[in-house]
Design a protein around this motif. Sequence first.
Motif, PDB file in Angstrom:
ATOM      1  N   LEU A   1       0.839  -1.188   0.000  1.00  0.00           N
ATOM      2  CA  LEU A   1       0.000   0.000   0.000  1.00  0.00           C
ATOM      3  C   LEU A   1       0.883   1.250   0.000  1.00  0.00           C
ATOM      4  N   THR A   2       0.379   2.288  -0.624  1.00  0.00           N
ATOM      5  CA  THR A   2       1.118   3.559  -0.608  1.00  0.00           C
ATOM      6  C   THR A   2       0.803   4.368   0.638  1.00  0.00           C
ATOM      7  N   GLU A   3      -0.332   4.055   1.241  1.00  0.00           N
ATOM      8  CA  GLU A   3      -0.759   4.784   2.442  1.00  0.00           C
ATOM      9  C   GLU A   3      -1.512   3.820   3.356  1.00  0.00           C
ATOM     10  N   PRO A   4      -1.094   3.661   4.600  1.00  0.00           N
ATOM     11  CA  PRO A   4       0.089   4.230   5.239  1.00  0.00           C
ATOM     12  C   PRO A   4       1.387   3.681   4.633  1.00  0.00           C
ATOM     13  N   GLU A   5       2.424   4.397   4.738  1.00  0.00           N
ATOM     14  CA  GLU A   5       3.708   4.010   4.157  1.00  0.00           C
ATOM     15  C   GLU A   5       4.223   2.720   4.785  1.00  0.00           C
ATOM     16  N   ASP A   6       4.795   1.869   3.942  1.00  0.00           N
ATOM     17  CA  ASP A   6       5.383   0.593   4.367  1.00  0.00           C
ATOM     18  C   ASP A   6       4.351  -0.383   4.920  1.00  0.00           C
ATOM     19  N   SER A   7       3.076  -0.182   4.597  1.00  0.00           N
ATOM     20  CA  SER A   7       2.035  -1.103   5.068  1.00  0.00           C
ATOM     21  C   SER A   7       1.562  -1.983   3.915  1.00  0.00           C
TER      22      SER A   7
ATOM     23  N   LYS B   1       1.944  -3.735   8.935  1.00  0.00           N
ATOM     24  CA  LYS B   1       3.319  -3.560   8.468  1.00  0.00           C
ATOM     25  C   LYS B   1       4.172  -4.783   8.767  1.00  0.00           C
TER      26      LYS B   1
ATOM     27  N   THR C   1      -4.846  -5.000   7.345  1.00  0.00           N
ATOM     28  CA  THR C   1      -3.751  -4.103   7.005  1.00  0.00           C
ATOM     29  C   THR C   1      -2.713  -4.129   8.120  1.00  0.00           C
TER      30      THR C   1
END
Length: 444
Positions: free
Chosen positions: A132-138, A156, A154
């Motif tokens: 995913l682009t948002e949240p970052e690194d998720s 990380k 979702t």
Amino acid sequence: MAGGSWTTQNKVLPGVYIRFKTKGALGLNVGERGVVTICEPLSWGAVAKVTEVTPDMDLTPIIGYDITDPKARFLQEIFKGSNRTSPPTRVLLYRPSASSAAKATVTEGTLTATARYEGVRGNDISIIVTALTEPEDSFLVSTVVDGAVMDQQTGKTVEDLTANDWVTFNGSGALSATTGAALTGGNDGTVAATAYSTYLTAIEPYKFDVMIYDGSDETVQTAMLSFIKRMNDENGQRCQLCASGLSAPDTRYVIHVNSPVKLADGTELTKEQAVWWAGGASAGAKFNESLTYAQYPQAISTQMRTNDQYIQELEQGNFVFFAEDGVVKVMQDINSLVTFTEDIGKIYRKNRVVRLLSTIANDLYAQFSANFIGVVNNNEAGRARFKTAIVGYLQQIQAEQGIQNFSPDDVEVLAGQEIDAIVVNLALQPVDSVEKIYLTIEIS
């Protein structure tokens, strides 16, 4: 609570002991029928646990497949009912343990996904991890079964994930994207006869009307027959076994199916599989209903016999079908009883009569146990309370056409041989369904 049948007044445990014979202030309510139990080898689901299933439930989390899937055929048939009787209300389902059964699993990067249950159904599961682009690194972690997304989360790291109905997650560290990792290694295993003995122990505390066995293992058949007889004669729970392929069971406690059927969708069910419908329909039928000539829904053909062969089947205590104009019907709603005695006469071969007597016995047992034993005095006034309750109950049964010609004088409540015992004598005339119509047509 002890119960069962009695011949002489020699019982030690407090309880309700009921004897049936063929006769040449607190109220009792007529209880409901409709509970089936079955021990069924499956490809998904909790092992060695009794699970309650109702007709309106989503079966997918329970057996891994929805009700329309061929893997759920046994429940489809059990819940059909007939054209004149309701389907059962509940199935007490038990998945037996199996040797060599295994859970499917897959490891991709830091993430290991393991099927929640043993069985080949786990091999139909895939895990897709999408960045995913948002949240970052998720990442979006999807649990997919047969192409359908069953769960999405979702996170990380692996630690952010929680188990769902299909898989558990293990591992540690950051997640990484995958296009789809299929679980493998799921295996149903082999169910041994001893697993059915474990089932019988597990199901004994439950109340049910019909136990279904759709196999042909002689050891299991013998164990189930002994269990059903003990439940009736010693535990005071009136119930029947619906099975096929037994060797001359000759008891009112067994409905012995001896016909295969073909369904409208082309599915051919063996006589062992036909017990699914017969057992469910028998449990769903009430004490004042018969399955004689009742239609098997969606069944279009069966093994046909000549009239002489049908007579032989009935005389051997077999529950068989016939087809008429593309509709399959029950020839006669009977059980396997073929040897008659003074106490257990020919009337007991009719399942409608057995359902009536089972309803009465189960109701008296349950409600006397809850409201009378240890509460009502064993004197003339107390015994009068027993009689009043029984008379009111049987008048309700008569109003619903279960019995006929009943009067309060048909109930006796007497003092027993010991100070804490009473003897209840009931004279009942069951109502049966019309099965034979003799016509005389005079033409002038």
